[in-house]
Design an enzyme around this catalytic site. Structure first.
Site, short mmCIF file in Angstrom:
data_model
loop_
_atom_site.label_atom_id
_atom_site.label_comp_id
_atom_site.label_asym_id
_atom_site.label_seq_id
_atom_site.Cartn_x
_atom_site.Cartn_y
_atom_site.Cartn_z
N THR A 9 0.84 -1.20 0.00
CA THR A 9 0.00 0.00 0.00
C THR A 9 0.87 1.25 0.00
O THR A 9 2.03 1.21 0.41
CB THR A 9 -0.92 0.04 1.24
OG1 THR A 9 -1.88 1.09 1.09
CG2 THR A 9 -0.15 0.29 2.51
N LEU A 12 -0.89 6.04 3.95
CA LEU A 12 -0.15 6.32 5.20
C LEU A 12 -0.91 5.84 6.43
O LEU A 12 -0.32 5.38 7.40
CB LEU A 12 0.13 7.82 5.32
CG LEU A 12 1.14 8.37 4.31
CD1 LEU A 12 1.33 9.87 4.49
CD2 LEU A 12 2.48 7.64 4.44
N LYS A 14 -2.91 3.23 6.63
CA LYS A 14 -2.71 1.77 6.74
C LYS A 14 -1.31 1.47 7.26
O LYS A 14 -1.13 0.60 8.12
CB LYS A 14 -2.87 1.12 5.38
CG LYS A 14 -4.25 0.56 5.14
CD LYS A 14 -4.28 -0.29 3.90
CE LYS A 14 -5.70 -0.36 3.38
NZ LYS A 14 -5.81 -1.05 2.10
N GLU A 40 -3.31 -5.95 -10.82
CA GLU A 40 -4.75 -5.99 -11.03
C GLU A 40 -5.41 -6.94 -10.04
O GLU A 40 -4.92 -8.07 -9.86
CB GLU A 40 -5.03 -6.46 -12.46
CG GLU A 40 -6.11 -5.64 -13.12
CD GLU A 40 -6.46 -6.23 -14.47
OE1 GLU A 40 -7.66 -6.39 -14.74
OE2 GLU A 40 -5.53 -6.56 -15.21
N ASP A 69 -7.04 -6.89 1.56
CA ASP A 69 -8.12 -6.48 0.67
C ASP A 69 -9.36 -6.41 1.53
O ASP A 69 -9.56 -7.22 2.44
CB ASP A 69 -8.31 -7.48 -0.47
CG ASP A 69 -9.14 -6.86 -1.58
OD1 ASP A 69 -8.88 -5.71 -1.96
OD2 ASP A 69 -10.07 -7.52 -2.07
N SER A 70 -10.16 -5.38 1.28
CA SER A 70 -11.31 -5.19 2.16
C SER A 70 -12.47 -4.60 1.39
O SER A 70 -12.32 -4.14 0.26
CB SER A 70 -10.92 -4.26 3.31
OG SER A 70 -10.51 -3.01 2.81
N GLY A 148 -14.41 6.14 2.23
CA GLY A 148 -15.26 5.08 1.68
C GLY A 148 -16.70 5.19 2.15
O GLY A 148 -17.32 6.25 2.06
N TYR A 149 -17.20 4.10 2.72
CA TYR A 149 -18.60 4.02 3.13
C TYR A 149 -18.81 4.41 4.60
O TYR A 149 -19.90 4.21 5.14
CB TYR A 149 -19.12 2.60 2.90
CG TYR A 149 -19.09 2.16 1.45
CD1 TYR A 149 -20.19 2.36 0.62
CD2 TYR A 149 -17.95 1.56 0.90
CE1 TYR A 149 -20.15 1.96 -0.72
CE2 TYR A 149 -17.90 1.17 -0.43
CZ TYR A 149 -19.00 1.37 -1.23
OH TYR A 149 -18.97 0.99 -2.54
N ARG A 176 -10.08 -4.25 9.94
CA ARG A 176 -8.64 -4.39 9.71
C ARG A 176 -7.91 -4.65 11.05
O ARG A 176 -7.01 -5.46 11.13
CB ARG A 176 -8.09 -3.13 9.04
CG ARG A 176 -6.73 -3.33 8.43
CD ARG A 176 -6.37 -2.35 7.35
NE ARG A 176 -7.19 -1.16 7.35
CZ ARG A 176 -8.14 -0.91 6.45
NH1 ARG A 176 -8.39 -1.76 5.49
NH2 ARG A 176 -8.84 0.20 6.52
P1 IMP Z 1 -9.09 -1.42 0.07
O1 IMP Z 1 -9.07 -2.87 0.36
O2 IMP Z 1 -8.40 -0.61 1.12
O3 IMP Z 1 -8.67 -1.10 -1.34
O4 IMP Z 1 -10.61 -0.97 0.18
C1 IMP Z 1 -11.57 -1.30 -0.78
C2 IMP Z 1 -12.79 -0.42 -0.66
O5 IMP Z 1 -13.63 -0.93 0.38
C3 IMP Z 1 -12.50 1.03 -0.25
O6 IMP Z 1 -12.22 1.81 -1.39
C4 IMP Z 1 -13.80 1.42 0.40
O7 IMP Z 1 -14.76 1.74 -0.58
C5 IMP Z 1 -14.23 0.13 1.08
N1 IMP Z 1 -13.72 0.09 2.46
C6 IMP Z 1 -12.80 -0.77 2.97
N2 IMP Z 1 -12.57 -0.53 4.27
C7 IMP Z 1 -13.35 0.52 4.59
C8 IMP Z 1 -13.54 1.25 5.80
O8 IMP Z 1 -12.93 1.02 6.85
N3 IMP Z 1 -14.43 2.27 5.73
C9 IMP Z 1 -15.11 2.59 4.61
N4 IMP Z 1 -14.96 1.95 3.47
C10 IMP Z 1 -14.09 0.91 3.44
#
Ligand code: IMP
Length: 193
Positions: A9, A12, A14, A40, A69-70, A148-149, A176
């Site tokens: 990643t 910062l 994270k 990808e 991944d989340s 995000g959400y 996380r």
């Molecule tokens: P990534 O795994 O960090 O790339 O997250 C993938 C997507 O999941 C993010 O762009 C958000 O849309 C959503 N997401 C993951 N973790 C969170 C969180 O803690 N809060 C809000 N949205 C999240």
């Protein structure tokens, strides 16, 4: 000397969280190693995507690597947006939230959870840990913190949205954080500082 661990990643926040939870490692980003890392995410589960990223990063830099991944899984939508959380609407975070609120309009079951899957890979073994945090999707955007959400996720643990919570409050109950607690255990680091 601490063992180096590269985290897939450039974020910062994270990096801070991983450094706090895995203090026995020196956690580096690809940027710290002057490497361009982009892969990808073609998997259909959080685990597949995290494994793809951790393996690719290990191949790139030859050091033990971790990737996560989340995303958000909404029960009434069969687990969507799931692995597509970041790209759900094709637009920004706000567009994603608005699309989700529309998709849930009129639905009474608004239960949802965030999931984070973290994979450690060192060329010999892959260690995986998954964490979840549960809540409900609100009817409107509440709060302006987080990303995000967060502003539409009413946390069961905090009784407010992640968008209203402080970073410390959210970090204590987040998907996380829980995945990192599990990873520490699985890597046998729990007796370390
Ligand atoms: P990534 O795994 O960090 O790339 O997250 C993938 C997507 O999941 C993010 O762009 C958000 O849309 C959503 N997401 C993951 N973790 C969170 C969180 O803690 N809060 C809000 N949205 C999240």
């Amino acid at each position: 000397m601490k063992q180096q661990l590269v985290l897939a990643t450039g974020n910062l926040g994270k990096l801070r969280e991983f450094r706090a939870m895995l203090p026995s490692f020196e956690i580096l980003s690809p940027k710290d190693l002057r490497m361009d890392f982009d892969v990808e995410e073609t998997g259909s589960t959080f685990y597949e995507n995290a494994l793809i990223k951790a393996k690719a990063l290990f191949e790139l830099c030859g050091k033990p690597a971790v990737a996560d991944d989340s995303g958000l899984c909404v029960k009434a939508l069969g687990g969507a947006p799931g692995v597509f959380s970041a790209r759900y609407s094709g637009g920004n975070d706000r567009d994603n939230m608005i699309k989700l609120l529309k998709a849930l309009s009129g639905k009474s079951d608004r239960t949802a959870y965030f999931e984070s899957c973290i994979v450690y890979y060192d060329g010999k073994r892959a260690v995986e840990s998954t964490g979840r945090t549960f809540g409900r999707i609100t009817d409107e955007i509440i709060g302006d913190g987080g990303f995000g959400y967060d502003p539409i996720f009413l946390s069961d643990d905090l009784s407010k949205t992640f968008g209203q919570a402080t970073e410390a409050e959210k970090n204590g109950v987040s998907h996380r954080y829980r995945a990192l607690v599990g990873l520490r255990e699985k890597l046998g680091l729990d007796n370390e500082p």
